[in-house]
Design a protein around this motif. Structure first.
Motif, PDB file in Angstrom:
ATOM      1  N   GLU A 151      80.595  29.007   5.304  1.00 18.48           N
ATOM      2  CA  GLU A 151      79.672  27.910   5.036  1.00 18.48           C
ATOM      3  C   GLU A 151      78.765  28.215   3.849  1.00 18.48           C
ATOM      4  O   GLU A 151      78.204  27.305   3.264  1.00 18.48           O
ATOM      5  N   GLY A 152      78.593  29.482   3.512  1.00 20.28           N
ATOM      6  CA  GLY A 152      77.864  29.867   2.305  1.00 20.28           C
ATOM      7  C   GLY A 152      76.409  29.485   2.287  1.00 20.28           C
ATOM      8  O   GLY A 152      75.695  29.640   3.251  1.00 20.28           O
ATOM      9  N   GLU A 153      75.990  28.951   1.131  1.00 20.30           N
ATOM     10  CA  GLU A 153      74.586  28.619   0.904  1.00 20.30           C
ATOM     11  C   GLU A 153      74.409  27.113   0.830  1.00 20.30           C
ATOM     12  O   GLU A 153      75.335  26.372   0.546  1.00 20.30           O
ATOM     13  N   SER A 154      73.181  26.702   1.059  1.00 25.24           N
ATOM     14  CA  SER A 154      72.858  25.295   0.859  1.00 25.24           C
ATOM     15  C   SER A 154      71.703  25.204  -0.133  1.00 25.24           C
ATOM     16  O   SER A 154      70.967  26.154  -0.349  1.00 25.24           O
ATOM     17  N   VAL A 155      71.576  24.037  -0.736  1.00 24.28           N
ATOM     18  CA  VAL A 155      70.544  23.768  -1.728  1.00 24.28           C
ATOM     19  C   VAL A 155      69.450  22.931  -1.073  1.00 24.28           C
ATOM     20  O   VAL A 155      69.739  22.036  -0.278  1.00 24.28           O
ATOM     21  N   ALA A 156      68.230  23.232  -1.411  1.00 28.64           N
ATOM     22  CA  ALA A 156      67.092  22.456  -0.926  1.00 28.64           C
ATOM     23  C   ALA A 156      66.218  22.055  -2.107  1.00 28.64           C
ATOM     24  O   ALA A 156      65.893  22.897  -2.948  1.00 28.64           O
ATOM     25  N   HIS A 157      65.874  20.778  -2.167  1.00 32.55           N
ATOM     26  CA  HIS A 157      64.895  20.322  -3.139  1.00 32.55           C
ATOM     27  C   HIS A 157      63.515  20.573  -2.554  1.00 32.55           C
ATOM     28  O   HIS A 157      63.297  20.418  -1.351  1.00 32.55           O
ATOM     29  N   VAL A 179      59.273  19.726  -7.171  1.00 37.76           N
ATOM     30  CA  VAL A 179      58.801  20.957  -7.798  1.00 37.76           C
ATOM     31  C   VAL A 179      60.031  21.681  -8.324  1.00 37.76           C
ATOM     32  O   VAL A 179      60.943  21.990  -7.558  1.00 37.76           O
ATOM     33  N   THR A 180      60.060  21.930  -9.644  1.00 36.35           N
ATOM     34  CA  THR A 180      61.214  22.607 -10.238  1.00 36.35           C
ATOM     35  C   THR A 180      60.829  23.776 -11.134  1.00 36.35           C
ATOM     36  O   THR A 180      61.710  24.484 -11.611  1.00 36.35           O
ATOM     37  N   ASP A 181      59.512  23.983 -11.379  1.00 32.65           N
ATOM     38  CA  ASP A 181      59.155  25.092 -12.275  1.00 32.65           C
ATOM     39  C   ASP A 181      59.258  26.409 -11.514  1.00 32.65           C
ATOM     40  O   ASP A 181      58.810  26.547 -10.380  1.00 32.65           O
ATOM     41  N   ARG A 182      59.906  27.360 -12.152  1.00 33.58           N
ATOM     42  CA  ARG A 182      60.267  28.622 -11.518  1.00 33.58           C
ATOM     43  C   ARG A 182      59.071  29.433 -11.018  1.00 33.58           C
ATOM     44  O   ARG A 182      59.116  29.950  -9.891  1.00 33.58           O
ATOM     45  N   PRO A 229      64.662  30.875  -5.238  1.00 38.26           N
ATOM     46  CA  PRO A 229      64.445  29.836  -6.240  1.00 38.26           C
ATOM     47  C   PRO A 229      65.598  29.768  -7.241  1.00 38.26           C
ATOM     48  O   PRO A 229      66.223  30.779  -7.570  1.00 38.26           O
ATOM     49  N   ASN A 230      65.876  28.557  -7.711  1.00 35.04           N
ATOM     50  CA  ASN A 230      66.855  28.343  -8.779  1.00 35.04           C
ATOM     51  C   ASN A 230      66.374  27.178  -9.637  1.00 35.04           C
ATOM     52  O   ASN A 230      65.218  26.773  -9.532  1.00 35.04           O
ATOM     53  N   ASP A 231      67.234  26.616 -10.455  1.00 39.63           N
ATOM     54  CA  ASP A 231      66.821  25.561 -11.390  1.00 39.63           C
ATOM     55  C   ASP A 231      66.547  24.212 -10.737  1.00 39.63           C
ATOM     56  O   ASP A 231      65.952  23.337 -11.361  1.00 39.63           O
TER      57      ASP A 231
END
Length: 176
Positions: free
Chosen positions: A144-150, A104-107, A129-131
């Motif tokens: 450690e900042g942020e992490s990305v999740a698909h 799922v990638t639509d904003r 949410p991001n791209d």
């Protein structure tokens, strides 16, 4: 699933048992706080791990880091099963959702999913949410900042509901 076709399987049910109503199964999917996802590794071995998921738009949605085993498995084979239920023998309902996991990638959908995650767990899961999916704070050390999740959606090809304490098996299939 809007008005799925329910099939009660007497072979795996107690005498006198009845099918689980769709409203009960859907409520279980909506309220469950934990699911177990089963995917298949490239060498054919199964992989099972817990995930948090939300039921939205007639699909179960979950997220994972792009380098996690389940994401790698889904890149090669999108088939998955998400399972939730109760570990009691004589009470509860176990539900399994089978289908293909699609990114799922639509904003607009990601915005709605982020809101659903935040509402379901009293703000514990705060995704942005991001791209490519979601970002979120790691909760660790400041560096450690942020992490990305698909984010993935599993639109059911089949749902199985197993009633306990009056054992029953109901299969739900999408209406044609």
């Amino acid at each position: 699933m809007k008005e799925p076709v329910a099939r009660f399987d007497q072979r795996f049910s107690d005498p006198g048992a009845r099918e689980t109503p769709w409203a009960v199964t859907r409520e279980t999917l909506e309220s469950a706080q934990l699911f177990w996802i089963t995917t298949v590794r490239a060498d054919g071995r199964p992989h099972v791990t817990p995930v948090v998921a939300v039921w939205l738009d007639d699909a179960l949605h979950f997220c994972t880091g792009p380098d996690e085993q389940k994401a790698l498995n889904l890149a090669a084979n999108p088939n998955a099963v998400l399972t939730t239920g109760c570990n009691q023998w004589k009470q509860g309902l176990d539900v399994m959702v089978e289908g293909e996991a699609q990114r799922v990638t639509d904003r607009p959908t990601l915005d709605r999913l982020a809101a659903a995650w935040a509402a379901k767990w009293e703000g514990q899961w705060r995704f942005r949410p991001n791209d490519v999916g979601f970002t979120h704070d790691t909760g660790g050390a400041p560096d450690e900042g942020e992490s990305v999740a698909h984010v993935f959606a599993v639109k059911p090809s089949k749902i199985l509901a197993f009633g306990k304490g009056g054992f029953s098996q109901t299969t739900y299939l999408p209406a044609s």
